[in-house]
Design a protein around this motif. Structure first.
Motif, short mmCIF file in Angstrom:
data_model
loop_
_atom_site.label_atom_id
_atom_site.label_comp_id
_atom_site.label_asym_id
_atom_site.label_seq_id
_atom_site.Cartn_x
_atom_site.Cartn_y
_atom_site.Cartn_z
N TYR A 314 0.92 -1.13 -0.03
CA TYR A 314 -0.27 -0.16 -0.10
C TYR A 314 0.82 1.32 0.00
N ARG A 315 1.85 1.28 0.87
CA ARG A 315 2.79 2.47 1.04
C ARG A 315 3.60 2.71 -0.37
N ILE A 316 3.98 1.71 -0.94
CA ILE A 316 4.73 1.76 -2.26
C ILE A 316 3.78 2.25 -3.40
N GLU A 317 2.53 1.81 -3.30
CA GLU A 317 1.75 2.21 -4.59
C GLU A 317 1.16 3.54 -4.42
N LYS A 318 0.98 3.97 -3.09
CA LYS A 318 0.70 5.45 -2.68
C LYS A 318 1.76 6.38 -3.13
N GLY A 319 2.98 6.08 -2.61
CA GLY A 319 3.99 6.66 -2.88
C GLY A 319 4.30 6.98 -4.42
N GLN A 320 3.97 6.11 -5.21
CA GLN A 320 4.17 6.08 -6.46
C GLN A 320 2.90 6.66 -7.39
N GLY A 321 1.92 7.26 -6.59
CA GLY A 321 0.74 7.75 -7.10
C GLY A 321 -0.23 6.78 -7.96
N HIS A 322 -0.26 5.50 -7.56
CA HIS A 322 -1.00 4.49 -8.09
C HIS A 322 -2.17 4.32 -6.98
N ALA A 323 -3.18 5.53 -7.26
CA ALA A 323 -4.38 5.51 -6.15
C ALA A 323 -5.06 4.28 -6.27
N SER A 324 -5.56 3.62 -7.26
CA SER A 324 -6.41 2.36 -7.26
C SER A 324 -5.53 1.31 -6.84
N ALA A 325 -4.35 0.94 -7.10
CA ALA A 325 -3.80 -0.09 -6.51
C ALA A 325 -3.57 0.20 -5.05
N ALA A 326 -3.34 1.38 -4.62
CA ALA A 326 -3.03 1.89 -3.19
C ALA A 326 -4.51 1.43 -2.58
N LEU A 327 -5.28 1.91 -2.97
CA LEU A 327 -6.74 1.67 -2.28
C LEU A 327 -7.13 0.05 -2.14
N SER A 328 -6.64 -0.67 -3.18
CA SER A 328 -6.65 -1.96 -3.05
C SER A 328 -6.26 -2.82 -1.83
#
Length: 590
Positions: A314-328
């Protein structure tokens, strides 16, 4: 939260200790000239050389020697151990209870009881597990066999550690240490002590207790226990800001972990590798290790390793701006987090209930003893002279009054505990389980008369930052302050509870969606406008709010929770400090 994570990790340490149950070095293959000695040698091979243990069990059945009744029960015990090792907990439980109830062998019954305690704990049947633990504590003085006594002490230490009773866990580990069976080492008691200290966060990478446990288990040739302690050390390195040491340690012990092929260690090592790489800024390394950990597990599992793996992703995807993947990933992280927190709560409640039950039993015993005393006094009164009878009657009445007093006290204590089991210990509002039960009951009633209601989820923004900056004591004050503000906005018929951590839930009864948005926004603004002031320190904070209304989502609690949760996530992603509603109807953002 830190204590809850430690409690869950201690549970995993306990599982490793369960499967390493006091074994001796491997023995050479032997014929069955002496069945009793053959069975004892076979028992010693259980985890040192499990494949040969299984082969020797087959040999007993294949050669079919004439076994005496005690030897037949010993064989049944070994069969029950193997059944449990293979994961068939239900069948092994029936076998163990048969041994405990009918073998007539005190030593064998003690071993079977210790194994049954592990069985119940592994299946999260905590009520039965703690009841059995209390029974074993009472029986402990009558267990003379050193190996059986050590097994019971180890499982008691593990079980009380699961309940957060660290002092008791350390006490039983100390009893193990002072009475090590012949031919055994200090690996087990040292490991149990380290596990208990790790549970409370009192263990560091330089703690002598951890060093002694590692050295003892390495010297004893116990790779699973040694790896368990090494992995505890790896966790401590990460928590102390030394991720490079964790990676170096994992490289050193990886061959041993892969050789033992123990699932918990394989999973834990991957998660540690992901966390360490994340700390070092190695995004690809962290992602690769976290995905490898998830590939080993199952989404139905609820443990801290799966939780941490989802958290890293989650933190990786959020840091890279991938909102959909981060939410999942965040949604799965939250599900894991709630799952193991609920399990910890179940352990705590089960332990308290078992303690209250034990207290009630003792009081009942005392009551019966007092009743017997009353009968003796009555018989004595019949033989006394008339001039002394009145005095004895007065004494009897005083005695009966004391019995009534103790019974009333016990009843009041039981009622108080029942009430406490419904409420959150910090804030005094409903806990998660009771809030959900009350909400579901009210929703069923509203559905019959088509009434309105809104389910509101509230989450304090950046609460971890408050804890990290001002300390957990200030964090507790913030939680209490937020609860007080929310309570001022609620009506007597509304339901309010703490769902876990900094998240709260409200069921606004008789409140349509538009009105619910206004109430939720009033709460949000009131919290934003009311900082906590303590000893000159001013802490401002805000909330994100998600709302779901029965008018758009229906009366099913599960769907309302899902919609309110999704609305809360939207409020978080939209910048926090706002109210968002479910998208099923016409409600919007406030």
């Amino acid at each position: 939260m830190r204590r809850a994570i430690s409690r869950s990790r201690s549970c995993a340490i306990g599982v490793a200790l369960v499967w390493c149950v006091l074994v001796s070095p491997g023995l050479a293959t032997a014929s069955i000239a002496d069945p009793a000695a053959f069975l004892e040698q076979t028992e010693a091979l259980r985890t040192k050389d499990h494949s040969r243990f299984v082969e020797r069990l087959r040999q007993v059945r294949r050669e079919g020697p004439s076994l005496s009744t005690p030897q037949q029960w010993h064989l049944r015990y070994l069969d029950a151990w193997e059944t449990m090792f293979e994961g068939d907990y239900s069948r092994s439980e029936a076998q163990l209870r048969d041994i405990i109830g009918h073998s007539g062998d005190v030593t064998l019954a003690a071993k079977a009881s210790a194994l049954l305690l592990s069985n119940l704990g592994a299946n999260r049947r905590y009520d039965e597990a703690f009841a059995l633990a209390n029974h074993l504590v009472d029986d402990l003085p009558r267990i003379d066999d050193p190996l059986a006594r050590s097994m019971v002490l180890m499982n008691l230490s593990q079980m009380f550690n699961l309940a957060g009773q660290t002092d008791l866990a350390i006490q039983y580990a100390g009893m193990m240490e002072s009475a090590v069976p012949p031919g055994e080492t200090l690996c087990y008691p040292f490991s149990m002590r380290a596990a208990a200290l790790n549970n409370t966060g009192r263990l560091t990478s330089s703690s002598p207790e951890l060093t002694k446990a590692i050295d003892a288990c390495v010297t004893a040739g116990q790779p699973i226990l040694a790896n368990t302690m090494w992995l505890v050390l790896g966790d401590r390195f990460i928590d102390e800001g030394q991720p490079r040491k964790t990676l170096a340690l994992l490289e050193r012990i990886e061959p041993s972990i892969r050789a033992s092929d123990y699932y918990a260690h394989l999973l834990s090592s991957q998660v540690q590798r992901a966390r360490a790489n994340e700390k070092l800024g190695n995004v690809e390394g962290a992602r690769k290790a976290a995905l490898a950990a998830l590939a080993m597990g199952d989404d139905t599992e609820m443990n801290e390793w799966m939780r941490d793996a989802y958290g890293v992703l989650y933190r990786i995807e959020k840091g890279q701006g991938h909102a959909s993947a981060a939410l999942s990933y965040y949604e799965r992280y939250v599900a894991q987090d709630k799952g193991y927190l609920d399990d910890i709560t179940a352990r705590d409640v089960a332990f308290e209930l078992s303690r209250q039950h034990l207290l009630a039993q003792k009081l009942e015993t005392e009551r019966l003893a007092r009743q017997n005393s009353v009968l003796r006094l009555q018989k004595a009164l019949e033989t006394k002279a008339v001039e002394t009878s009145r005095l004895y009657i007065v004494l009897l009445l005083l005695f009966l009054a004391s019995v009534v007093f103790w019974l009333l006290r016990t009843k009041r204590s039981q009622l108080r505990f029942k009430k406490l089991s419904w409420h959150d210990g910090l804030t005094g509002i409903f806990n998660r389980q009771h809030f959900m039960n009350e909400a579901e009951r009210i929703l069923r009633s509203l559905e019959k008369r088509t009434g309105d209601a809104c389910l509101v989820f509230i989450d304090l923004d950046h609460f971890k930052q408050i804890n990290d900056t001002h300390g957990h004591a200030m964090g507790d004050l913030v939680l209490k302050h937020a609860v007080a503000i929310c309570g001022q906005q609620l009506r007597p018929g509304d339901v309010f509870g703490r769902l876990g951590g900094e998240e709260f839930g409200m069921l606004l009864v008789g409140c349509p969606g538009e009105r619910g948005m206004l109430v939720a926004d009033h709460i949000r603004m009131a919290i934003e406008a009311s900082p906590v002031i303590e000893e000159g320190c001013v802490v401002s904070f805000s909330t994100s709010v998600g709302l779901a209304a029965t008018g758009t989502c229906g009366y099913e609690l599960q769907r309302l929770c899902r919609e309110a949760d999704m609305a809360l996530y939207k409020a978080k992603r939209a910048g926090r400090n706002r109210v968002m509603a479910d998208t099923s109807g016409s409600l919007a953002e406030s």
